[in-house]
Design a protein around this motif. Sequence first.
Motif, PDB file in Angstrom:
ATOM      1  N   GLN A  49       1.041  -1.283  -0.100  1.00 31.07           N
ATOM      2  CA  GLN A  49       0.030  -0.048   0.228  1.00 31.07           C
ATOM      3  C   GLN A  49       0.862   1.349   0.029  1.00 31.07           C
ATOM      4  O   GLN A  49       0.306   2.286  -0.787  1.00 31.07           O
ATOM      5  CB  GLN A  49      -0.971   0.040   1.114  1.00 31.07           C
ATOM      6  CG  GLN A  49      -2.091  -1.102   1.113  1.00 31.07           C
ATOM      7  CD  GLN A  49      -2.690  -1.295   2.341  1.00 31.07           C
ATOM      8  OE1 GLN A  49      -2.162  -0.800   3.677  1.00 31.07           O
ATOM      9  NE2 GLN A  49      -3.987  -1.797   2.570  1.00 31.07           N
TER      10      GLN A  49
ATOM     11  N   GLN B 251      -7.223   6.519  -9.418  1.00 29.72           N
ATOM     12  CA  GLN B 251      -8.662   6.807  -9.607  1.00 29.72           C
ATOM     13  C   GLN B 251      -8.802   8.323 -10.467  1.00 29.72           C
ATOM     14  O   GLN B 251      -7.941   9.163 -10.162  1.00 29.72           O
ATOM     15  CB  GLN B 251      -9.211   7.030  -8.182  1.00 29.72           C
ATOM     16  CG  GLN B 251     -10.818   6.959  -8.175  1.00 29.72           C
ATOM     17  CD  GLN B 251     -11.490   7.576  -7.214  1.00 29.72           C
ATOM     18  OE1 GLN B 251     -10.859   8.550  -6.690  1.00 29.72           O
ATOM     19  NE2 GLN B 251     -12.746   7.386  -7.028  1.00 29.72           N
TER      20      GLN B 251
ATOM     21  N   ARG C 136     -16.933   3.522   4.513  1.00 32.10           N
ATOM     22  CA  ARG C 136     -15.740   4.007   4.187  1.00 32.10           C
ATOM     23  C   ARG C 136     -14.700   3.971   5.528  1.00 32.10           C
ATOM     24  O   ARG C 136     -13.638   4.166   5.699  1.00 32.10           O
ATOM     25  CB  ARG C 136     -15.459   5.347   3.505  1.00 32.10           C
ATOM     26  CG  ARG C 136     -15.960   5.444   2.356  1.00 32.10           C
ATOM     27  CD  ARG C 136     -15.052   4.778   1.267  1.00 32.10           C
ATOM     28  NE  ARG C 136     -15.805   4.648  -0.137  1.00 32.10           N
ATOM     29  CZ  ARG C 136     -15.089   3.992  -1.023  1.00 32.10           C
ATOM     30  NH1 ARG C 136     -14.342   3.294  -0.947  1.00 32.10           N
ATOM     31  NH2 ARG C 136     -15.806   4.256  -2.292  1.00 32.10           N
TER      32      ARG C 136
ATOM     33  N   ASN D 256     -11.455   2.981   4.243  1.00 28.20           N
ATOM     34  CA  ASN D 256     -11.364   2.042   2.931  1.00 28.20           C
ATOM     35  C   ASN D 256     -11.306   3.317   1.978  1.00 28.20           C
ATOM     36  O   ASN D 256     -12.211   4.225   1.668  1.00 28.20           O
ATOM     37  CB  ASN D 256     -12.759   1.615   2.646  1.00 28.20           C
ATOM     38  CG  ASN D 256     -12.896   0.796   1.555  1.00 28.20           C
ATOM     39  OD1 ASN D 256     -11.992   0.454   0.945  1.00 28.20           O
ATOM     40  ND2 ASN D 256     -14.174   0.465   1.119  1.00 28.20           N
TER      41      ASN D 256
ATOM     42  N   ILE E  85      -7.617   1.529  -3.593  1.00 25.21           N
ATOM     43  CA  ILE E  85      -6.580   1.038  -2.991  1.00 25.21           C
ATOM     44  C   ILE E  85      -7.165  -0.200  -1.671  1.00 25.21           C
ATOM     45  O   ILE E  85      -6.598  -1.199  -1.618  1.00 25.21           O
ATOM     46  CB  ILE E  85      -5.954   1.870  -2.046  1.00 25.21           C
ATOM     47  CG1 ILE E  85      -5.552   2.919  -3.047  1.00 25.21           C
ATOM     48  CG2 ILE E  85      -4.847   1.598  -1.183  1.00 25.21           C
ATOM     49  CD1 ILE E  85      -4.820   4.172  -2.562  1.00 25.21           C
ATOM     50  N   GLY E  86      -8.312   0.325  -1.128  1.00 29.40           N
ATOM     51  CA  GLY E  86      -8.900  -0.770  -0.092  1.00 29.40           C
ATOM     52  C   GLY E  86      -8.702  -0.404   1.120  1.00 29.40           C
ATOM     53  O   GLY E  86      -8.316   0.949   1.573  1.00 29.40           O
ATOM     54  N   TRP E  87      -9.101  -1.078   2.097  1.00 27.16           N
ATOM     55  CA  TRP E  87      -8.898  -0.807   3.430  1.00 27.16           C
ATOM     56  C   TRP E  87      -7.440  -0.712   4.075  1.00 27.16           C
ATOM     57  O   TRP E  87      -6.630  -1.458   3.616  1.00 27.16           O
ATOM     58  CB  TRP E  87      -9.657  -2.047   4.387  1.00 27.16           C
ATOM     59  CG  TRP E  87     -11.099  -2.012   4.040  1.00 27.16           C
ATOM     60  CD1 TRP E  87     -11.726  -3.033   3.462  1.00 27.16           C
ATOM     61  CD2 TRP E  87     -12.090  -1.181   4.843  1.00 27.16           C
ATOM     62  NE1 TRP E  87     -13.040  -2.742   3.551  1.00 27.16           N
ATOM     63  CE2 TRP E  87     -13.213  -1.666   4.309  1.00 27.16           C
ATOM     64  CE3 TRP E  87     -11.950  -0.408   5.882  1.00 27.16           C
ATOM     65  CZ2 TRP E  87     -14.329  -1.202   4.846  1.00 27.16           C
ATOM     66  CZ3 TRP E  87     -13.167   0.305   6.225  1.00 27.16           C
ATOM     67  CH2 TRP E  87     -14.335  -0.269   5.961  1.00 27.16           C
TER      68      TRP E  87
END
Length: 404
Positions: A16, A90, A136, A143, A147-149
């Motif tokens: 990440q 994004q 989120r 979140n 990318i995600g959590w």
Amino acid sequence: MFNLTYEFKLKPTHAQAQTFEDWLEINRRVYNYALAERKDWYLSRSCQMNACSLKYEYIIPADTPRPTYASQCKALTAAKKEFPELKKVQSQVLQQTLKRLEVAFVAMWERNHGFPRFKKPGRMRSFVFPQMQGERLRAGMVNFPVIGWVKFRQSRGIADGGVVKQARVVKRVSGWYVMLTVQWDVSVPQPIPHGEAIGIDVGLTSFVATSHGLLVKRPRFFVDTERKLKLLQQRVSRKRIGSNNWKKAQRKVAKLHEYVANCRKDWHSKLSHQICNDAGMVFLEDLNLVGLSRGMLGKHCLDAGFGQFFNILEQTCFKRGVYFQKVDSRKTSQICPSCGIETGKKELSERTHVCSHCGYTTDRDIAAAQVVLNRGLAAVGHTVKMLAEGKFIGIPVKQESPNF
């Protein structure tokens, strides 16, 4: 609607963190390309009509429209087909980078800022998710789209009922941080004038002087670490640019700067809470901070951080229900708070206020704070009679005229 911004330290995994790095680099390139497009258009319109430069000339068709935020967003959509790496980020994050460039140009036109400059590697330190729809936020996790959590250190609680509207990821020398903007569908009334009033005068000898007689000495956050900073910067200059040792030396300099900034902000926050403990109204002089920063004592004014202290004090007053207002700062040290007579200019070495008309004597900074308080009380509608009744501690008693 009521918004609050919470700042937390992220704890991303190695993958990440690498994604964050890649996104920052892509945003930097998009920013530089958009800036170059705008700069070339302006330079092509600034050439002479009867002659050309001997070095080079920007030749762009006369009917080419000026690049704007909307046109560059459309061009960005088309560029994704040619450059697939743009699809990794994004779309709204890249649009916010173009919007940042638009804001820089508006500031140049309307606020007299300088022309926007290109960002070299490492200068782009944040990107924004303008919309955070859906679930989120969890306990200690956020979140991000695509990318995600990601885990974060939840150092404080977030009130229930709020919706995360925006998230900004910031890179600092101490790690990655997230700034979450949370919105509640409530209406919070502004504080009204009430309770005990305090006038505040700021300066370099005493950082804060209140109308109650409190004098707080100014901490020298930057000046005290300047010698160490000089040593670290000398070590940077002796390293080969771009080498690993050069990067390590630069990191030490950045850590010291962040340490100084954190110490200053923490001290401002604690002082603002101390001021609001027994106050219902806080009045502050409205200073020209830009002019002070460009004067002979500009380094010390910037070290004191008056602007940051004013913002933190205003936020603290709002959260604790204390009325906050700025008043005119002109001639606060040249007026007697007891009789209102102008005593004339004082030298910086003269630290005591002595009125030749009424004989009132006190510290110069405290007298200025009492003048600020008198102006603030007059602005909210308090009369001289209220002052004479002794409701506000620290203000000289002034008798009211019998025919008033």
